[in-house]
Design a protein around this motif. Structure first.
Motif, PDB file in Angstrom:
ATOM      1  N   GLN A 279      -9.598   8.878  -1.637  1.00 44.00           N
ATOM      2  CA  GLN A 279      -8.033   8.966  -1.820  1.00 44.00           C
ATOM      3  C   GLN A 279      -7.930   8.290  -3.194  1.00 44.00           C
ATOM      4  O   GLN A 279      -8.552   7.118  -3.557  1.00 44.00           O
ATOM      5  CB  GLN A 279      -7.150   8.468  -0.831  1.00 44.00           C
ATOM      6  CG  GLN A 279      -7.227   9.085   0.484  1.00 44.00           C
ATOM      7  CD  GLN A 279      -6.366   8.520   1.485  1.00 44.00           C
ATOM      8  OE1 GLN A 279      -6.178   7.330   1.634  1.00 44.00           O
ATOM      9  NE2 GLN A 279      -5.721   9.334   2.449  1.00 44.00           N
ATOM     10  N   LYS A 300      -0.900   4.198  -2.272  1.00 45.46           N
ATOM     11  CA  LYS A 300      -1.390   3.552  -0.952  1.00 45.46           C
ATOM     12  C   LYS A 300      -1.412   4.643  -0.126  1.00 45.46           C
ATOM     13  O   LYS A 300      -0.468   5.353   0.132  1.00 45.46           O
ATOM     14  CB  LYS A 300      -0.385   2.375  -0.498  1.00 45.46           C
ATOM     15  CG  LYS A 300      -0.923   1.682   0.778  1.00 45.46           C
ATOM     16  CD  LYS A 300       0.098   0.622   1.309  1.00 45.46           C
ATOM     17  CE  LYS A 300      -0.146  -0.067   2.376  1.00 45.46           C
ATOM     18  NZ  LYS A 300       0.542  -1.120   2.646  1.00 45.46           N
ATOM     19  N   ASP A 301      -2.411   4.712   0.632  1.00 42.52           N
ATOM     20  CA  ASP A 301      -2.628   5.752   1.646  1.00 42.52           C
ATOM     21  C   ASP A 301      -2.306   7.219   0.917  1.00 42.52           C
ATOM     22  O   ASP A 301      -1.956   8.186   1.403  1.00 42.52           O
ATOM     23  CB  ASP A 301      -1.609   5.890   2.760  1.00 42.52           C
ATOM     24  CG  ASP A 301      -2.159   4.548   3.473  1.00 42.52           C
ATOM     25  OD1 ASP A 301      -3.277   4.170   3.645  1.00 42.52           O
ATOM     26  OD2 ASP A 301      -0.897   3.972   4.027  1.00 42.52           O
TER      27      ASP A 301
END
Length: 380
Positions: A279, A300-301
């Motif tokens: 990611q 983020k994520d």
């Protein structure tokens, strides 16, 4: 009695029997033609009362020799002689089925060629050529159909090149080049047009570089570099325009960084970092072509959460945006704020090629114009 002679009605000797070791048993039989010339000799080499060596003559000259090498009365070795009495061919039955499966050819008493039927189907599936006592070429039928599809070439007895028809289409599609018996370069024809589309380079039996023409356009558009057998970097011409524009960096086989030349000017201007799950962690971009980062994006994520920009290109942050679901939810004006972490300047694509390029000339490869540029970049 050490000899016995047999005559025809005209008094000509037709057969002679001899006891050569004095044990009272005949172990050599000599047969003559009507003119008294030897035409065949049978000999019992192990003195068991049965012949295991047969010599055939024509006009007094030895033409053929048959041997039962296992002394069981079954012939498994044949020698053929030329007019000078020298061996010109040897045939051998190695599996005991009574049929030859190994043929050895000589010229002037020198071995020149071996032919083998390794699966015993009556077809030659391996031929070895010899020059000056050393192997010069080996041809093989790898699928046993009798049609040669693997060709190995030697110099001074050492393998230097190997060509293989992997699809058994009567067309070479794999080339291997060797130095001191080790594979240093391998070329592959992936689309069957007779031209190499993929080239692999090896050092010390380890793959260090791979080049590929993935689009079949006759030019390399993908280069991969390996370290200790693992993929380390990949350069790509992602648009197929003849320019490398994307760099992928790997660690332990996982992608950790990507760099792109988005405008095609030959310089990277976008840098993407990834976590161990693949990611995105953050991005760095150069928007004014000065090779310095002026946009920082944090994820983020896998989602963008913060974007920072250097509006006057002095290396410091001037504005910061906050995101939620990829929509700006907050904006901050900041003055002369240092980035959280220093960013390296962007490199030219050609510099990246030169810094990690293998040296094709060391493998005996014909250097392409692109490779020559890479070498020049490496020297600088």
């Amino acid at each position: 009695m050490v000899a016995r002679f047999f005559y025809d009605e005209k008094g000509n000797v037709v057969r002679q029997e001899r006891d050569t070791n004095g044990d009272g048993k005949m172990d050599r039989w000599i047969y003559y033609d009507s003119e008294g010339t030897i035409e065949r000799v049978e000999q019992d080499e192990d003195f068991d009362g049965k012949p295991d060596l047969w010599l055939y003559y024509e006009k007094g000259k030895l033409q053929r020799e048959n041997v039962s090498s296992k002394r069981n009365g079954r012939i498994d070795l044949w020698y053929f002689f030329d007019s000078q009495g020298q061996v010109e061919r040897k045939e051998q039955d190695t599996n005991g089925d009574g049929k030859p499966d190994l043929w050895v050819f000589y010229e002037n008493n020198q071995l020149v060629r071996n032919e083998e039927d390794r699966n015993f189907d009556g077809k030659v599936d391996r031929v070895t050529y010899v020059q000056g006592g050393k192997i010069s070429r080996v041809e093989e039928s790898t699928n046993g159909d009798g049609k040669m599809d693997s060709f190995s070439y030697f110099q001074n007895g050492q393998l230097v090149r190997k060509e293989i028809d992997r699809k058994h289409a009567r067309r070479i599609d794999l080339w291997g080049y060797y130095r001191e018996g080790r594979l240093v370069r391998q070329e592959e024809d992936l689309n069957g047009d007779g031209k190499a589309d993929r080239v692999l380079y090896f050092q010390g039996e380890e793959l260090v570089r791979r080049e590929e023409d993935s689009r079949g356009k006759g030019r390399i558009d993908l280069i991969e570099f390996f370290s200790q057998g693992k993929l380390a970097r990949r350069l790509m011409d992602s648009k197929g325009e003849g320019k490398f524009d994307s760099l992928y960096v790997f660690k332990d086989g996982k992608l950790v960084r990507e760099e792109r030349d988005t405008d095609g000017d030959g310089v990277f201007d976008l840098r993407i970092f990834f976590d161990e799950n693949g990611q995105e962690l953050r991005q760095e971009a150069d928007t004014n072509r000065d090779r310095r980062v002026d946009v920082w994006v944090t994820y983020k994520d896998g989602k963008r959460v913060v974007q920072e920009e250097d509006l006057n290109f002095d290396g410091k942050i001037d504005v910061r945006y906050f995101f939620k679901d990829d929509q700006v939810v907050k904006q901050e004006q900041v003055a002369n704020t240092e980035p959280n972490s220093p960013a390296l300047p962007f490199a030219a694509v050609q510099d990246e090629l030169g810094s990690v390029a293998a040296e094709p000339e060391q493998t005996g490869k014909k250097v392409t114009p692109a490779a020559a540029k890479e070498q020049e970049a490496g020297k600088r």
